[in-house]
Design a protein around this motif. Structure first.
Motif, mmCIF file in Angstrom:
data_model
loop_
_atom_site.group_PDB
_atom_site.id
_atom_site.type_symbol
_atom_site.label_atom_id
_atom_site.label_comp_id
_atom_site.label_asym_id
_atom_site.label_seq_id
_atom_site.Cartn_x
_atom_site.Cartn_y
_atom_site.Cartn_z
ATOM 1 N N LYS A 293 0.821 -1.205 0.000
ATOM 2 C CA LYS A 293 0.000 0.000 0.000
ATOM 3 C C LYS A 293 0.858 1.258 0.000
ATOM 4 N N LEU A 294 1.915 1.268 0.800
ATOM 5 C CA LEU A 294 2.776 2.448 0.831
ATOM 6 C C LEU A 294 3.528 2.615 -0.486
ATOM 7 N N GLY A 295 3.778 1.507 -1.159
ATOM 8 C CA GLY A 295 4.355 1.623 -2.495
ATOM 9 C C GLY A 295 3.413 2.354 -3.441
ATOM 10 N N ARG A 296 2.105 2.067 -3.327
ATOM 11 C CA ARG A 296 1.125 2.777 -4.154
ATOM 12 C C ARG A 296 1.031 4.244 -3.753
ATOM 13 N N VAL A 297 1.108 4.519 -2.442
ATOM 14 C CA VAL A 297 1.069 5.911 -1.983
ATOM 15 C C VAL A 297 2.225 6.699 -2.581
ATOM 16 N N LEU A 298 3.378 6.062 -2.680
ATOM 17 C CA LEU A 298 4.550 6.739 -3.244
ATOM 18 C C LEU A 298 4.345 7.138 -4.701
ATOM 19 N N MET A 299 3.366 6.520 -5.363
ATOM 20 C CA MET A 299 3.081 6.855 -6.755
ATOM 21 C C MET A 299 2.307 8.166 -6.888
ATOM 22 N N LEU A 300 1.796 8.695 -5.756
ATOM 23 C CA LEU A 300 0.910 9.849 -5.820
ATOM 24 C C LEU A 300 1.565 11.064 -6.470
ATOM 25 N N ALA A 301 2.796 11.361 -6.065
ATOM 26 C CA ALA A 301 3.465 12.538 -6.615
ATOM 27 C C ALA A 301 3.608 12.433 -8.135
ATOM 28 N N GLY A 302 3.970 11.250 -8.631
ATOM 29 C CA GLY A 302 4.110 11.074 -10.072
ATOM 30 C C GLY A 302 2.792 11.196 -10.804
ATOM 31 N N VAL A 303 1.723 10.648 -10.209
ATOM 32 C CA VAL A 303 0.404 10.736 -10.835
ATOM 33 C C VAL A 303 -0.047 12.187 -10.925
ATOM 34 N N ILE A 304 0.148 12.946 -9.848
ATOM 35 C CA ILE A 304 -0.248 14.359 -9.867
ATOM 36 C C ILE A 304 0.547 15.121 -10.914
ATOM 37 N N ALA A 305 1.831 14.810 -11.045
ATOM 38 C CA ALA A 305 2.651 15.481 -12.049
ATOM 39 C C ALA A 305 2.146 15.191 -13.460
ATOM 40 N N VAL A 306 1.743 13.948 -13.721
ATOM 41 C CA VAL A 306 1.208 13.584 -15.035
ATOM 42 C C VAL A 306 -0.111 14.301 -15.293
ATOM 43 N N LEU A 307 -0.987 14.348 -14.265
ATOM 44 C CA LEU A 307 -2.256 15.040 -14.420
ATOM 45 C C LEU A 307 -2.046 16.521 -14.670
ATOM 46 N N ALA A 308 -1.077 17.111 -13.980
ATOM 47 C CA ALA A 308 -0.794 18.531 -14.184
ATOM 48 C C ALA A 308 -0.359 18.804 -15.616
#
Length: 337
Positions: free
Chosen positions: A223-238
């Motif tokens: 789960k924490l591995g997935r949480v670590l993906m958050l910053a990258g996902v937000i950058a892609v969405l931006a």
């Protein structure tokens, strides 16, 4: 005269008191129920969210209780997860090697676009569809909040996305441990499945630890591995929205959550043997209580009427997204574990 009065902090803890008292009562009852004959095997974290959901839908908590309930569902959860770092070493997190990393990347990379495509096919509004897809793929309400820093959807859209994620994640909290038992999965496989599939950190950890310490640590790692993906996902969405991920006042949007840095620091200290035994024993006692309180807070915010009032298509999208990531998580758990 007024200058002599003591300064009262604007962010006083007093507004949290009614909600925290309610959460504490639900948590205490969850632990007390385990003392009854035949109920000792029930995990208090699961009982706590069941009690919270029952109360929320039978009689909604007062407005005065909402700040404390929200704090419990988010703040206490983050504190509990941070403290779990005192029970884990780098050897635990690295036990799943490259396979674990591939499983995390695959779950997020496939679930997010597929869920968004399903939502658009069902006629869900683009912003709502994307928020549900992000919450399903990454880390629930935290991912929705982060994505909305870019998408800037209306308040009611964000609320519906959070409600959808909470409902399906809560159903998964019970379904995955039950299905894991029926399928004969090992504790490690059950934990991997929970960590790769469930939306909120508290849900994943709750489902994982319902199967024991080994299962809980496996769930936490994934789960924490997935949480670590958050910053990258937000950058892609931006980038895809042609905007910089900023909050309403122009501040930067959330990257890696602060509680995760605390967790990592405790893991490093524990791995180096720098955490004293009394501290580790104390955190081992406190953490289940905090987790139960966090899940009680989540349960107290789960209102089924909010879903009914806004139609079934987004709810169907959330169900499809959960089914997809659960299938991917199960396949990965069988492969890695």
């Amino acid at each position: 005269m007024s200058a002599a009065l003591p300064h009262i902090p604007r962010k006083s803890l007093l507004p949290l008191a009614p909600g925290l008292a309610l959460v504490a009562g639900v948590t205490a009852l969850a632990f007390a129920l385990r003392l009854l004959p035949g109920l000792h095997a029930l995990s208090p974290v699961i009982v706590a969210i069941l009690l919270g959901m029952a109360l929320a839908n039978l009689r909604a908590p007062s407005d005065a209780a909402q700040p404390g309930i929200a704090f419990a569902g988010k703040g206490l959860m983050r504190g509990a997860v941070a403290l779990l770092g005192a029970q884990i070493t780098l050897g635990d997190l690295g036990a799943f090697g490259i396979g674990g990393g591939v499983a995390i990347l695959t779950a997020v990379a496939l679930t997010l676009p597929a869920s968004h495509a399903i939502g658009r096919r069902l006629g869900v509004a683009p912003d709502l569809s994307l928020l549900i897809a992000t919450g399903s793929a990454v880390c629930g309400a935290s991912a929705i909040a982060g994505a909305n820093g870019v998408i800037r959807a209306r308040v009611e859209v964000v609320s519906y996305a959070v409600a959808t994620i909470t409902l399906w994640g809560t159903l998964g909290l019970f379904a995955i441990p039950l299905a894991a038992g029926l399928l004969g999965l090992t504790p490690v496989q059950a934990g991997l499945w929970a960590g790769l599939s469930l939306h909120e950190v508290a849900q994943a950890v709750g489902a994982g630890f319902a199967g024991g310490e080994t299962s809980g640590q496996a769930a936490l790692a994934m789960k924490l591995g997935r949480v670590l993906m958050l910053a990258g996902v937000i950058a892609v969405l931006a980038r895809s929205h042609g905007a910089v991920a900023k909050g309403p006042a122009g501040e930067k949007g959330p990257g890696v959550p602060g509680f995760l840095w605390v967790f990592i620091a405790l893991v490093l200290l524990n791995s180096a043997g720098l955490l004293p035994l009394p501290l580790r024993e104390t955190t081992a006692l406190i953490t289940p209580v905090l987790l139960s309180a966090a899940l009680a807070g989540l349960g107290l915010t789960t209102r089924f009427d909010r879903l009914r009032s806004l139609g079934l298509a987004p709810l169907a999208q959330g169900g499809a997204a959960f089914g997809l990531i659960a299938a991917l998580g199960l396949a990965a758990a069988l492969w890695i574990g």
